[in-house]
Design an enzyme around this catalytic site. Structure first.
Site, short mmCIF file in Angstrom:
data_model
loop_
_atom_site.label_atom_id
_atom_site.label_comp_id
_atom_site.label_asym_id
_atom_site.label_seq_id
_atom_site.Cartn_x
_atom_site.Cartn_y
_atom_site.Cartn_z
N LYS A 187 -0.91 -9.35 2.47
CA LYS A 187 -0.38 -8.98 3.94
C LYS A 187 -1.32 -7.94 4.57
O LYS A 187 -2.10 -7.24 4.11
CB LYS A 187 0.89 -8.17 3.47
CG LYS A 187 1.58 -7.59 4.69
CD LYS A 187 3.12 -7.03 4.23
CE LYS A 187 3.22 -5.78 3.55
NZ LYS A 187 2.44 -4.60 4.47
N ASP A 201 0.77 -1.22 -0.01
CA ASP A 201 -0.05 0.14 0.01
C ASP A 201 0.87 1.34 -0.16
O ASP A 201 0.46 2.62 -0.14
CB ASP A 201 -1.09 -0.16 1.09
CG ASP A 201 -0.37 -0.09 2.31
OD1 ASP A 201 0.94 -0.06 2.48
OD2 ASP A 201 -1.24 0.01 3.68
N SER A 202 2.09 1.11 0.11
CA SER A 202 3.11 2.20 -0.25
C SER A 202 2.92 2.79 -1.74
O SER A 202 3.41 3.88 -1.97
CB SER A 202 4.53 1.76 -0.28
OG SER A 202 4.82 0.64 -1.05
N GLU A 256 9.38 -3.92 10.37
CA GLU A 256 9.79 -2.66 9.88
C GLU A 256 10.42 -1.81 10.89
O GLU A 256 9.69 -1.74 12.04
CB GLU A 256 8.72 -2.17 9.05
CG GLU A 256 8.90 -0.65 8.50
CD GLU A 256 8.07 -0.22 7.69
OE1 GLU A 256 7.02 -0.70 7.12
OE2 GLU A 256 8.12 1.15 7.11
N GLU A 274 -1.18 -5.64 8.40
CA GLU A 274 -0.60 -4.89 9.64
C GLU A 274 -1.05 -5.50 11.09
O GLU A 274 -2.04 -5.65 11.11
CB GLU A 274 -0.30 -3.49 9.37
CG GLU A 274 0.17 -3.18 8.39
CD GLU A 274 0.59 -1.58 8.16
OE1 GLU A 274 0.06 -0.77 8.97
OE2 GLU A 274 1.09 -1.16 7.21
N ASP A 319 -1.27 -6.27 -0.51
CA ASP A 319 -1.50 -5.52 0.66
C ASP A 319 -2.98 -5.44 1.06
O ASP A 319 -3.76 -4.79 0.14
CB ASP A 319 -1.00 -4.36 0.66
CG ASP A 319 0.10 -3.79 1.87
OD1 ASP A 319 0.50 -4.93 2.86
OD2 ASP A 319 0.96 -3.16 1.73
O1 KIV Z 1 3.53 -1.22 1.53
C1 KIV Z 1 4.65 -1.49 1.54
O2 KIV Z 1 5.36 -1.31 0.67
C2 KIV Z 1 5.11 -2.27 2.60
C3 KIV Z 1 6.69 -2.57 2.83
C4 KIV Z 1 7.36 -1.37 3.10
C5 KIV Z 1 6.87 -3.73 3.69
O3 KIV Z 1 4.63 -2.60 3.48
#
Ligand code: KIV
Length: 295
Positions: free
Chosen positions: A144, A75-76, A212, A146, A114
């Site tokens: 993924k 989600d970056s 992280e 959190e 994510d």
């Molecule tokens: O969203 C993302 O890119 C991440 C990585 C930094 C692990 O969660």
């Protein structure tokens, strides 16, 4: 290659083929999709591996051809591609569209999508509904999310439903409004909480966990204790795998980048130079030339 080897289908391809997960994740030569079983086998062999983010089919195909075994549609993308200040505004529709593009652009990498902020915090049922969408509509091989102890029930239900889950603890950017962007797990109490979070993610059935912005010594301890692989970002050298946001890694990100990233190229300068050269040639009347022209 022997004639017999040339005639045999690649391990794991086709119906009934037995998956060969003894090959190295990076540079192992297998052409079938990497699975969570390959990831587990790598931890048993003590093999380190790289993970990168990807948000579009073309970039993902470059990383796939380079042999990167796991690509995270993080989600970056919110900060990197969509121009948001944080990852918080990213929607499930955005994640689904870009994850589907990354899946289409790749043949070998395990694609992890994510779950964005607000798509799983309500509880396991919401998490299952939205993870199912990422798996069915985008075709990702895993999701993924959190959180450690606080996300235990969500991870457990997804895994029971057959969806592989990657955990993410330490700095969790979706909680930026409460955590800020700072190193997590410093001090005895915070370190104990991080260890509890790591175990909670593993006990819930996750196949790997991102650490992280965690002190290197603590990340090393987590890596020793867990039987699932740890993936570090700003967590020192002793994790099983390392992940970087690809735009940081290739020097595309503008402005200040976190200290834990390393720039392996300067694509921002290369792209800018190419754009300026094109503009100069258009203005100077030297592009297009005869070889670019139809009559
Ligand atoms: O969203 C993302 O890119 C991440 C990585 C930094 C692990 O969660």
């Amino acid at each position: 290659m022997t004639l017999q080897a040339a005639q045999e289908p690649p391990a794991g391809s086709g119906r009934g083929a037995k998956a060969d997960n003894t090959r190295a994740l990076y540079g192992g030569g297998s052409s079938r999709r990497i699975t969570v079983h390959d990831i587990a086998a790598a931890k048993e062999r003590g093999e380190k591996w790289p993970m990168l983010t990807a948000y579009d089919a073309m970039t993902a195909s470059v990383f796939d051809e380079a042999g990167i075994p796991v690509l995270l549609v993080g989600d970056s993308m919110g900060n990197v591609h969509l121009g948001y200040e944080t990852t918080v505004p990213v929607t499930l529709d955005e994640m689904t569209m870009l994850s589907a593009a990354v899946v289409r652009g790749t043949r070998r990498a395990l694609i992890v999508g994510d779950l964005p902020f607000g798509s799983y915090q309500e509880g396991p049922v919401q998490a299952l509904r939205n993870a199912t969408r990422l798996v069915k509509d985008a075709g990702v091989g895993a999701v993924k999310l959190e959180g450690g102890e606080r996300s235990h029930a969500q991870i457990e239900l997804l895994v029971q439903a057959g969806i592989p889950v990657m955990g993410h603890i330490g700095l969790t950017p979706q909680s930026v409004n409460t955590l800020g962007y700072r190193v997590q797990g410093r001090g005895e109490e915070a370190a104990q909480q991080l260890l509890r979070d790591a175990k909670a993610v593993q006990d819930a059935g996750a196949f790997a966990v991102v650490l992280e912005l965690v002190p290197a010594e603590l990340a090393a301890e987590v890596t020793r204790i867990l039987h699932i692989p740890t993936i570090g970002i700003g967590a020192g050298i002793e994790t099983d795998a390392q992940v970087l946001v690809y735009t940081d890694m290739v020097g595309l990100t503008g402005g200040k980048v976190p200290r834990f990233t390393k720039q392996y190229a300067n694509l921002r300068r290369t792209l800018g130079d190419a754009a300026k050269e094109f503009a100069d040639e258009v203005i100077g009347g030297t592009f297009p030339q005869e070889e670019h022209t139809f009559h």
